[in-house]
Design an enzyme around this catalytic site. Structure first.
Site, PDB file in Angstrom:
ATOM      1  N   GLU A 127      42.708 -38.228 -41.593  1.00  0.00           N
ATOM      2  CA  GLU A 127      41.294 -37.916 -41.416  1.00  0.00           C
ATOM      3  C   GLU A 127      40.923 -36.763 -42.348  1.00  0.00           C
ATOM      4  O   GLU A 127      41.630 -35.751 -42.383  1.00  0.00           O
ATOM      5  CB  GLU A 127      40.976 -37.532 -39.973  1.00  0.00           C
ATOM      6  CG  GLU A 127      39.489 -37.405 -39.719  1.00  0.00           C
ATOM      7  CD  GLU A 127      39.134 -37.155 -38.258  1.00  0.00           C
ATOM      8  OE1 GLU A 127      37.931 -37.020 -37.970  1.00  0.00           O
ATOM      9  OE2 GLU A 127      40.044 -37.079 -37.404  1.00  0.00           O
ATOM     10  N   GLY A 266      43.862 -28.300 -36.372  1.00  0.00           N
ATOM     11  CA  GLY A 266      44.514 -27.942 -35.115  1.00  0.00           C
ATOM     12  C   GLY A 266      45.395 -29.074 -34.624  1.00  0.00           C
ATOM     13  O   GLY A 266      46.519 -28.858 -34.188  1.00  0.00           O
ATOM     14  N   ALA A 267      44.863 -30.294 -34.704  1.00  0.00           N
ATOM     15  CA  ALA A 267      45.613 -31.473 -34.245  1.00  0.00           C
ATOM     16  C   ALA A 267      44.867 -32.713 -34.706  1.00  0.00           C
ATOM     17  O   ALA A 267      43.712 -32.643 -35.132  1.00  0.00           O
ATOM     18  CB  ALA A 267      45.769 -31.460 -32.731  1.00  0.00           C
ATOM     19  N   MET A 268      45.520 -33.863 -34.580  1.00  0.00           N
ATOM     20  CA  MET A 268      44.931 -35.126 -35.022  1.00  0.00           C
ATOM     21  C   MET A 268      45.261 -36.224 -34.024  1.00  0.00           C
ATOM     22  O   MET A 268      46.414 -36.412 -33.643  1.00  0.00           O
ATOM     23  CB  MET A 268      45.471 -35.483 -36.413  1.00  0.00           C
ATOM     24  CG  MET A 268      44.883 -36.759 -36.983  1.00  0.00           C
ATOM     25  SD  MET A 268      43.093 -36.666 -37.136  1.00  0.00           S
ATOM     26  CE  MET A 268      42.650 -38.366 -36.773  1.00  0.00           C
ATOM     27  N   GLU A 269      44.207 -36.970 -33.625  1.00  0.00           N
ATOM     28  CA  GLU A 269      44.302 -37.917 -32.513  1.00  0.00           C
ATOM     29  C   GLU A 269      44.797 -39.292 -32.900  1.00  0.00           C
ATOM     30  O   GLU A 269      44.485 -40.281 -32.204  1.00  0.00           O
ATOM     31  CB  GLU A 269      42.923 -38.055 -31.848  1.00  0.00           C
ATOM     32  CG  GLU A 269      41.852 -38.781 -32.665  1.00  0.00           C
ATOM     33  CD  GLU A 269      41.004 -37.880 -33.544  1.00  0.00           C
ATOM     34  OE1 GLU A 269      39.911 -38.316 -33.962  1.00  0.00           O
ATOM     35  OE2 GLU A 269      41.430 -36.741 -33.815  1.00  0.00           O
ATOM     36  N   HIS A 302      41.772 -32.423 -25.658  1.00  0.00           N
ATOM     37  CA  HIS A 302      40.836 -32.947 -26.665  1.00  0.00           C
ATOM     38  C   HIS A 302      41.418 -34.161 -27.379  1.00  0.00           C
ATOM     39  O   HIS A 302      40.763 -35.212 -27.475  1.00  0.00           O
ATOM     40  CB  HIS A 302      40.517 -31.838 -27.665  1.00  0.00           C
ATOM     41  CG  HIS A 302      39.520 -32.228 -28.709  1.00  0.00           C
ATOM     42  ND1 HIS A 302      38.168 -32.008 -28.565  1.00  0.00           N
ATOM     43  CD2 HIS A 302      39.672 -32.832 -29.920  1.00  0.00           C
ATOM     44  CE1 HIS A 302      37.536 -32.459 -29.636  1.00  0.00           C
ATOM     45  NE2 HIS A 302      38.431 -32.963 -30.481  1.00  0.00           N
ATOM     46  N   GLU A 303      42.632 -34.023 -27.879  1.00  0.00           N
ATOM     47  CA  GLU A 303      43.219 -35.129 -28.648  1.00  0.00           C
ATOM     48  C   GLU A 303      43.521 -36.337 -27.761  1.00  0.00           C
ATOM     49  O   GLU A 303      43.336 -37.481 -28.179  1.00  0.00           O
ATOM     50  CB  GLU A 303      44.478 -34.665 -29.382  1.00  0.00           C
ATOM     51  CG  GLU A 303      44.281 -33.463 -30.300  1.00  0.00           C
ATOM     52  CD  GLU A 303      43.140 -33.619 -31.273  1.00  0.00           C
ATOM     53  OE1 GLU A 303      42.868 -34.744 -31.726  1.00  0.00           O
ATOM     54  OE2 GLU A 303      42.503 -32.594 -31.594  1.00  0.00           O
ATOM     55  N   GLU A 325      33.340 -36.129 -31.967  1.00  0.00           N
ATOM     56  CA  GLU A 325      33.792 -34.749 -31.796  1.00  0.00           C
ATOM     57  C   GLU A 325      32.958 -33.971 -30.785  1.00  0.00           C
ATOM     58  O   GLU A 325      33.499 -33.256 -29.943  1.00  0.00           O
ATOM     59  CB  GLU A 325      33.812 -34.028 -33.142  1.00  0.00           C
ATOM     60  CG  GLU A 325      34.807 -34.604 -34.141  1.00  0.00           C
ATOM     61  CD  GLU A 325      36.243 -34.597 -33.649  1.00  0.00           C
ATOM     62  OE1 GLU A 325      36.548 -33.928 -32.643  1.00  0.00           O
ATOM     63  OE2 GLU A 325      37.084 -35.270 -34.276  1.00  0.00           O
TER      64      GLU A 325
END
Length: 889
Positions: A127, A266-269, A302-303, A325
């Site tokens: 992403e 921070g992170a990726m889903e 969140h993820e 988001e």
């Protein structure tokens, strides 16, 4: 030199792609320098495409093309064209199998997008547009395909992971092995993931409401497994919360998280295989603060929540980024609020919104939550898209109520599961499910800048009527003219309350409105604001009243109302809405500090208003307040928040006056503060775990922050540093010692480094504590720290800690010493980092957003640095877009 004008992509120009890839089989032969990728795709003409273009256009960057085949037959290079941006295959049939073979170099990929090496780990970040660095593809979110992945690697990489479910694995000759993964759910390429490495793992399982067992795994560097337990608990809590709140169950057999050190975000889903910055996974109380734990819980939530709001339903195009988001931030905020203290969570969310998003709205990068154009979408992963987007969702929930919002979410999944959709589609689902007209409300998606709401009140004694008038205004911006703003007033819920002369809540009895507007929710404590100006008449039997406005921060707006100091004191002490008790403290302290700044600039003597001192003492003595909430109420507005109200900004005056207020409060309440500190210390002996422990630590540290401004209490700071067994208290004391300076600072800096130099996450705290110190010698220390043996400029966490920490202090960054050497230093670093990680470089531009509000000499100096950045040979679109906006502001 790069063209100094960035090229923009416009929402109005969106058209469906002429071809779609329905499924793709990927084959990777992993190698540090020459990873071979083969992609066999089922390509079909897109039925939504209305043109006659028969050329297939595929995105691709930094790829070495080896072979192109159609229906298993290699085609000649005369049938396609390769450029720096992609591959065009001429005159293809309506349906065919496409096979592309290419080579990539993960070890040299320092951008941290596509497939790259993080230490000894292969990992991906796709992403927004990273998949095009893996193979040639239709790399856009409205192309949703079913993916299968085969990974072949040396056995020194025993863990081989990708999206979906594991369907096959086995050994191969030459000390190699393979795995095959299959994801049955269509997804866009930005959700693709691959990880390979020699990793440690913790395993658990979760049984869904329907009885399905889900295999849970968290992978990390070996030796860190014991720091993954809280993250695993957070996963299970998130799964349970989503089932209980929205009836959403997990849909695969396995859910995996991988923690990596080198990560831009921070992170990726990624579907089924979330890749996380290790700061949001690894934690124990010795090495992580309570804020770290809170961050882990929120980001894990969140993820995970993205599995439905982002993965199962995704964005049609990148202009719709807030669709996934904003909605998912709202969901993770509610998750954290349900698990913790709801009021404290809301305060924290609003603090973050004001510090990041309000500043963004007031700067050169102000934009709507659905921007109409961009040069690169990577620059729009912003506080506006995320946090303001979440506030827009929160307003929808307030308007509909929890049951109505849940019905709207159910309808959203019913209508759009498995599709790439728009924000209009989301609003449509909410409207259909509740028979509610959101036509006017949708203006929030196109509105830039923070609305300013002016409130006035007038009491009519003879009629016993209170009239409240509400005016809304937004500043002219690059997206809206004054006339457009005037013709497009926003619709928002506005929560309010009335306190009488005895500080008791008065029931709201609405008599009439100037616009005859429908107000179905007055009994719930809020009005619907729909016009540029409207008045509301309430029955009220007393002329002595205090208004409590925008309770719970019901709308993301700035309130302008002529409160007296006495009225704010009453709200601080007696408002029944706890958020607004905190808010009254922010308003009162901000007003007093603003006045004192004016006195400081005019060289008048500084005096603190006695009402504020009394209100502060009342908070200290209020035994009914929860510790975490009390800590929030005791805190002063940050220097960032105070700077938002100044033009030009006087960083020195803000800092000196804020310290004056803190010192006077500390001196006036010395005994009370010390007693409260000891009380927290005693309570922590028996209540160090859970919410109470978090609250007592927050309060203890806030009190120490006040005491530390008095030299008599410097030994107490050192005592806390030495004696603390948890990182929350130790880090608070260490940060204060860095500010205090002297021998104890030197001793603490050396002691901390010796103990924690091998733990990258902890040592990053060490960097940021020193980089943020207010003082003219801080830059010299930052330059020294760049040479530290553990510092790594290729790891974004280190860069954010050291360079980002330094740049966050406006006084240090824009001080005129040595011809504004702070500005020059940061500009040099942005140019350097731009050449290998443009995303990180563009993020480092944000401290320059104050450009238009700097004093003349600082502004002129910064103009020179920005021009130098803009004219740098090889400047990226990421940095160019931000730089151009700042110079144009």
């Amino acid at each position: 030199m790069k063209d100094s004008t960035p090229e923009f992509i416009y929402l109005k120009d969106y058209t469906p792609t002429n071809y779609l890839i329905e499924k793709v089989d990927l084959n990777f032969e992993l190698d540090d320098k020459e990873t071979r990728v083969s992609a066999t795709s089922l390509v079909k003409k897109n039925k939504k495409y209305r043109g006659d273009d028969a050329d297939l256009k595929l995105n691709g960057e930094k790829l070495l093309l080896k072979k192109v085949s159609i229906n298993s037959r290699e085609i000649s290079s005369l049938q396609y064209e390769v450029s720096d941006e992609g591959l065009t295959i001429k005159n293809v049939p309506d349906e065919f199998l496409l096979t592309i073979e290419n080579v990539i170099d993960p070890a040299e990929n320092k951008t941290l997008t596509g497939l790259y090496k993080s230490g000894d780990i292969f990992c991906t970040q796709c992403e927004a547009e990273g998949f095009r660095r893996i193979t040639y593809f239709i790399d856009r979110p409205d192309n949703m395909a079913i993916y299968s992945t085969k990974i072949i690697a040396d056995k020194k990489y025993p863990v081989l992971l990708s999206n979906g479910n594991l369907i096959e694995s086995g050994d191969l000759p030459n000390h190699k092995h393979f795995v095959k993964w299959h994801d049955p759910y269509p997804k866009p390429s930005y959700l693709y993931a691959l990880v390979a490495g020699d990793l440690g793992v913790i395993k658990d399982n979760y049984k869904t409401t329907s009885g399905k067992n889900v295999d849970l795994r968290i992978y990390c560097d070996k030796g860190n497994e014991n720091k993954c337990k809280f993250a695993m608990d957070s996963v299970k809590n998130a799964m349970k919360w989503d089932e209980d709140t929205f009836a959403l169950e997990y849909d695969l057999d396995i859910y995996m998280i991988v923690a990596v050190g080198a990560f831009n975000f921070g992170a990726m889903e990624n579907k089924g295989l979330n890749i996380f910055n290790s700061v949001y996974v690894l934690a124990d109380h010795e090495s992580a603060t309570d804020d770290n734990f809170k961050g882990i819980e929120g980001v894990i939530g969140h993820e995970y929540f993205h599995n439905w709001t982002g993965n199962r339903i995704t964005c049609r195009d990148w202009f719709q980024l807030t669709l996934k988001e904003g909605l998912t931030v709202f969901r993770d905020q509610e998750f954290s609020a349900d698990l913790n203290d709801r009021v404290v969570q809301r305060i924290g969310d609003v603090e973050g919104l004001r510090k990041g998003q309000f500043a963004e709205d007031g700067g050169p990068n102000a934009h709507p939550i659905r921007p109409p154009y961009y040069a690169t979408i990577e620059n729009f992963y912003t506080a506006t898209i995320y946090q303001k987007g979440a506030e827009v969702i929160r307003m929808i929930e307030m308007i509909l109520g929890k049951d109505g919002f849940r019905a709207g979410m159910d309808k959203y999944f019913e209508l759009f599961d498995g599709q790439g959709v728009t924000t209009d589609d989301f609003i449509h689902a909410m409207s259909v499910a509740n028979n509610c007209d959101f036509t006017q409300f949708k203006r929030w998606y196109n509105a830039a800048t923070t609305p300013e709401i002016s409130i006035s009140s007038e009491y009519f004694e003879g009629k016993k009527i209170l009239e409240i008038t509400v005016k809304q205004n937004r500043k002219v911006n690059r997206y809206e003219t004054q006339e457009e703003i005037k013709l497009a007033p926003l619709h928002f819920p506005f929560s309010l309350g009335i306190l009488d002369k005895n500080s008791k809540e008065v029931p709201l009895k609405l008599i009439s409105t100037s616009q005859n507007s429908k107000q179905p929710n007055v009994e719930k404590g809020f009005l619907h604001i729909r016009h540029n100006q409207e008045s509301f008449q309430f029955e009220l039997c007393t002329s002595q009243f205090v208004l409590s406005l925008n309770r719970g921060f019901s709308a993301p707006v700035k309130i302008k109302y002529a409160y007296s100091v006495e009225e704010l004191g009453i709200l601080m002490a007696h408002d029944t809405d706890e958020f607004n008790r905190y808010e009254a403290n922010v308003m009162l302290s901000s007003r007093l500090i603003k006045g004192l700044i004016n006195d400081y600039q005019n060289k008048y003597s500084l005096k603190l208003h006695p009402i504020y001192v009394e209100a502060f003492k009342n908070i200290l003595s209020d035994k009914k307040l929860a510790p975490a909430f009390m800590a929030k109420c005791l805190s002063l507005p940050s220097e960032d928040l105070l700077a938002q109200e100044q033009n030009p900004i006087d960083f020195e005056a803000i800092h000196e006056v804020r310290n004056f207020v803190k010192k006077r409060l500390a001196e006036s309440c010395k005994a009370e503060l010390l007693e409260l500190y000891q009380s927290c210390k005693n309570n922590l002996k028996n209540q160090s775990e859970g919410k109470k422990g978090v609250g007592f630590r927050a309060l203890k540290n806030e009190v120490l922050n006040y005491l530390a401004i008095m030299p008599d209490f410097h030994p107490l700071v050192w005592e806390q540093y030495e004696s603390s067994s948890n990182m929350t208290e130790k880090m608070a004391a260490f940060t204060l010692l860095c500010r205090i300076g002297g021998e104890k600072k030197k001793q603490a800096v050396e002691d901390f480094f010796v103990k924690w130099q091998s733990d990258s996450l902890v040592i990053q705290k060490w960097f940021v504590a020193q980089a943020c110190v207010y003082g003219r010698d801080t830059l010299e220390r930052v330059v020294e720290l760049e040479k530290c043996s553990v510092y790594d400029k290729n790891i974004p966490n280190f860069v954010r800690s050291l360079l980002g920490g330094f740049a966050s202090n406006g006084y240090n960054l824009h001080h005129p010493q040595n011809n504004f050497c702070g500005q020059r230093f940061l500009a040099d670093k942005i140019i350097e980092i731009n050449d290998y990680n443009p995303q990180l470089a563009s993020r480092l531009m944000s401290p320059f957003n104050d450009y238009a509000r700097l004093r003349a000499d600082a502004k002129e100096s910064l103009k020179g640095q920005l021009t130098r950045i803009k004219e740098h040979v090889g400047i990226s679109t990421n940095v160019l877009e931000i730089c151009t906006k700042i110079l144009d502001s």
